[in-house]
Design an enzyme around this catalytic site. Structure first.
Site, short mmCIF file in Angstrom:
data_model
loop_
_atom_site.label_atom_id
_atom_site.label_comp_id
_atom_site.label_asym_id
_atom_site.label_seq_id
_atom_site.Cartn_x
_atom_site.Cartn_y
_atom_site.Cartn_z
N CYS A 1 -12.80 -2.44 3.74
CA CYS A 1 -12.33 -1.87 5.05
C CYS A 1 -10.94 -0.88 4.61
O CYS A 1 -10.15 -1.49 4.35
CB CYS A 1 -12.00 -2.84 5.97
SG CYS A 1 -13.52 -3.65 6.64
N ARG B 1 -3.79 -0.87 0.83
CA ARG B 1 -4.14 -1.98 0.02
C ARG B 1 -4.15 -1.57 -1.55
O ARG B 1 -5.22 -1.65 -2.22
CB ARG B 1 -5.76 -2.13 0.52
CG ARG B 1 -5.91 -2.23 1.92
CD ARG B 1 -7.17 -2.86 2.26
NE ARG B 1 -7.33 -4.53 2.22
CZ ARG B 1 -8.26 -4.96 2.72
NH1 ARG B 1 -9.38 -4.37 3.10
NH2 ARG B 1 -8.50 -6.44 2.44
N ILE C 1 -3.22 -2.87 -5.39
CA ILE C 1 -3.46 -4.03 -6.28
C ILE C 1 -2.36 -4.14 -7.25
O ILE C 1 -2.61 -4.75 -8.49
CB ILE C 1 -4.86 -4.10 -6.96
CG1 ILE C 1 -5.19 -2.79 -7.89
CG2 ILE C 1 -5.84 -4.33 -5.92
CD1 ILE C 1 -6.19 -2.96 -8.78
N ASP C 2 -1.12 -3.61 -7.08
CA ASP C 2 0.17 -3.91 -8.15
C ASP C 2 0.50 -5.23 -8.09
O ASP C 2 0.73 -5.60 -9.26
CB ASP C 2 1.28 -3.14 -7.55
CG ASP C 2 1.70 -3.50 -6.15
OD1 ASP C 2 0.70 -3.50 -5.42
OD2 ASP C 2 2.89 -3.44 -5.94
N LEU C 3 0.28 -6.13 -7.21
CA LEU C 3 0.63 -7.53 -7.25
C LEU C 3 -0.02 -8.33 -8.37
O LEU C 3 0.10 -9.07 -9.03
CB LEU C 3 0.87 -8.27 -5.98
CG LEU C 3 1.83 -7.71 -5.08
CD1 LEU C 3 1.70 -8.26 -3.65
CD2 LEU C 3 3.14 -7.61 -5.37
N ILE D 1 1.00 -6.64 8.54
CA ILE D 1 0.29 -6.83 7.24
C ILE D 1 -0.27 -5.36 6.82
O ILE D 1 -0.13 -4.93 5.71
CB ILE D 1 -0.56 -7.80 7.33
CG1 ILE D 1 0.07 -9.27 7.88
CG2 ILE D 1 -1.23 -8.27 5.78
CD1 ILE D 1 1.29 -9.75 6.98
C1 UD1 Z 1 -7.22 -10.95 2.59
C2 UD1 Z 1 -8.29 -11.30 3.56
C3 UD1 Z 1 -8.20 -10.45 4.70
C4 UD1 Z 1 -6.95 -10.59 5.30
C5 UD1 Z 1 -5.81 -10.56 4.18
C6 UD1 Z 1 -4.44 -10.85 4.83
C7 UD1 Z 1 -10.25 -12.20 2.10
C8 UD1 Z 1 -11.39 -11.68 1.20
N1 UD1 Z 1 -9.70 -11.00 2.67
O1 UD1 Z 1 -7.42 -9.63 2.15
O2 UD1 Z 1 -9.20 -10.68 5.64
O3 UD1 Z 1 -6.92 -9.81 6.33
O4 UD1 Z 1 -5.93 -11.46 2.97
O5 UD1 Z 1 -4.47 -12.37 5.48
O6 UD1 Z 1 -9.70 -13.31 1.51
N2 UD1 Z 1 -0.58 -5.96 -1.21
C9 UD1 Z 1 -0.03 -5.20 -2.00
N3 UD1 Z 1 -0.39 -5.08 -3.26
C10 UD1 Z 1 -1.32 -6.14 -3.97
C11 UD1 Z 1 -1.78 -6.90 -2.92
C12 UD1 Z 1 -1.62 -6.77 -1.60
O7 UD1 Z 1 0.93 -4.38 -1.54
O8 UD1 Z 1 -1.31 -6.03 -5.12
C13 UD1 Z 1 -0.27 -5.79 0.22
C14 UD1 Z 1 -1.54 -5.13 1.11
O9 UD1 Z 1 -1.75 -4.04 1.09
C15 UD1 Z 1 -1.17 -5.89 2.43
C16 UD1 Z 1 -0.57 -7.07 2.30
O10 UD1 Z 1 -0.19 -6.96 0.87
O11 UD1 Z 1 -0.45 -5.07 3.13
C17 UD1 Z 1 -1.67 -8.25 2.44
O12 UD1 Z 1 -2.47 -8.12 1.59
P1 UD1 Z 1 -3.24 -9.22 0.69
O13 UD1 Z 1 -2.72 -10.71 1.30
O14 UD1 Z 1 -3.66 -9.10 -0.61
O15 UD1 Z 1 -4.82 -9.19 1.64
P2 UD1 Z 1 -6.18 -9.21 0.81
O16 UD1 Z 1 -6.20 -10.38 -0.12
O17 UD1 Z 1 -6.89 -7.91 0.36
#
Ligand code: UD1
Length: 416
Positions: free
Chosen positions: A116, A121, A123-125, A326
């Site tokens: 969505c 979003r 994936i650097d982490l 978030i």
């Molecule tokens: C998961 C959930 C989603 C939920 C979200 C937050 C699943 C399948 N999806 O999504 O429903 O809304 O957790 O509770 O479990 N971020 C970075 N870099 C990264 C990874 C994340 O900057 O490498 C940021 C994202 O842009 C966002 C925040 O961290 O702003 C939270 O993301 P994340 O906890 O990773 O969410 P998802 O795993 O995608």
């Protein structure tokens, strides 16, 4: 694209059984790759996202059989490490397959995941954590290639407690020769479910539910059967639908503790709540009170419930302030709610919601999963009929939503 046609002035009344958790099922399905054997999963929700995950696994060479809610996954004959680009673009959680592939084969190729459009979003982490585990990562404009001879145990500090990165790294670190420690991890209940699944397979993981996870490497993992936990966001959604329509509901098969941040806010808004064993009863007031909400990582208020609360508060008495911390793009349902008569203004990451007495039915468009669920809520409360277009977004995450709503007395049909 299909649409829901919803008659307004509804009042939810009755009982509903909550399905298995989408956000727990997705990483656990990916984790079935790890042991190269046959695993059996129960209580997997039959939704677009889990079916998408099965498609990706099949494309890699897995055999996935469905017998109702029982899913049998055999990952013995995986014959490629390149995750299908088209399928990956459809779903962000597909990135977790990378952790499982790299752990088992020391090899994974993938493109940037979709999902969505609720924010950047990145994936650097995930990538930085995988690099710490000794994995070489090269990127070109289309693909990211992960390779290594050996995954090495490491100490990893996440800059933000990302749910997906925590899960990916738990999978990637499962077969090392020592102990991996990941700090500032996500504490969501779904992470505990993943730990329980992996430990049942024979992994040695501790700390899920706290902010530090320790993974002692093991040599191999055995075949298991596992029951997916209840979906806390579906639980919250039915409670909100009932609260906003002044209805009465008994929500069965839930984990009460997992939804306590949601229950607290519903009580603050004026709902009567009774919790016992695995069920929750909610009695909605004639009119809800305005409340303020701030989304935060668990155990804070979940971002996945934000749109649905926002929709619910459009008719509450007073002004509510909703702060989204978030995902930066999670107010996409606001223009649609405004078309129905809601009074909402957005300022940066805040939505200011001035409660109105009544919304009116309209033709509105879902643009993401939870935003779509929020629009269905608005349709339930509104005067007249509402057409919610693009049901496909909602079907990503809710099992049999219209059937469950019909059983609760709502006049809703889906039109293709
Ligand atoms: C998961 C959930 C989603 C939920 C979200 C937050 C699943 C399948 N999806 O999504 O429903 O809304 O957790 O509770 O479990 N971020 C970075 N870099 C990264 C990874 C994340 O900057 O490498 C940021 C994202 O842009 C966002 C925040 O961290 O702003 C939270 O993301 P994340 O906890 O990773 O969410 P998802 O795993 O995608």
């Amino acid at each position: 694209m299909s649409r829901y046609i919803v008659k307004g002035n509804s009042k939810l009344e009755g009982e509903v059984n909550i399905s298995g958790s989408k956000n727990s099922a997705l990483p656990i399905i990916a984790a079935c790759i790890l042991n190269g054997g046959t695993n059996i999963l129960y209580n997997v929700p039959n939704i677009k996202d889990t079916n998408g995950m099965f498609e990706i696994l099949r494309d890699l060479g897995c055999v996935v059989k469905k017998k109702g809610k029982k899913i049998i996954i055999n990952s013995e004959n995986i014959n490629k490490f390149h995750i299908n680009e088209k399928l990956m673009r459809e779903m962000r959680s597909s990135v977790i397959i990378v952790g499982a592939l790299i752990a088992r084969f020391k090899n994974a190729i993938f493109s940037y995941p979709g999902g969505c459009e609720i924010g950047a979003r990145p994936i650097d982490l995930h990538i930085n954590g995988l690099k710490k585990l000794g994995i070489n990562i090269s990127e070109n404009t289309r693909y990211i290639v992960c390779k290594c001879d050996k995954i090495i145990p490491a100490e990893i500090q996440l800059d933000f407690p990302s749910v997906g990165a925590t899960e990916n790294l738990m999978l990637a670190a499962v077969f090392t020769d020592g102990e991996t420690i990941i700090r500032n991890v996500a504490m969501e209940p779904e992470i505990i479910d993943l730990q329980n699944f992996l430990n049942r397979m024979g992994a040695k993981i501790s700390g899920a539910g706290s902010n530090i996870i320790k993974i002692k490497g093991v040599k191999s993992l055995k075949e298991v059967s596992f029951n997916i936990m209840p979906d806390r966001i579906e639980t919250g959604t039915f409670l909100c639908y009932t609260a906003m329509t002044g209805g009465k509901i008994k929500v069965n098969k839930v984990n009460i503790n997992d939804v306590s941040p949601i229950l607290m806010k519903l009580e603050e808004a004026g709902c009567k709540i009774e919790k016992k064993n695995d069920y929750i009863r909610l009695d909605g007031p004639k009119r809800l009170k305005a409340i303020d909400i701030q989304t935060l990582p668990y155990p804070g208020f979940p971002t996945d419930m934000q749109s649905i609360f926002l929709s619910m508060l459009t008719t509450a008495k007073g002004t509510s302030i909703i702060t989204e911390n978030i995902f930066e793009n999670r107010f996409k349902c606001v223009p649609e709610l405004v078309r129905m008569g809601a009074k909402i203004s957005i300022s940066n990451s805040c939505a200011i919601v001035k409660g109105v007495r009544k919304l009116v039915g309209a033709e509105i468009f879902a643009t993401d999963l939870r935003g779509g669920a929020a629009l269905i809520g608005a349709a339930l409360m509104a005067k007249g009929t509402t057409m919610v277009e693009n049901c496909e977004f909602v079907e990503r995450g809710y099992e049999s939503l219209e059937t469950k709503l019909r059983n609760l007395g709502v006049d809703i049909i889906k039109e293709r």
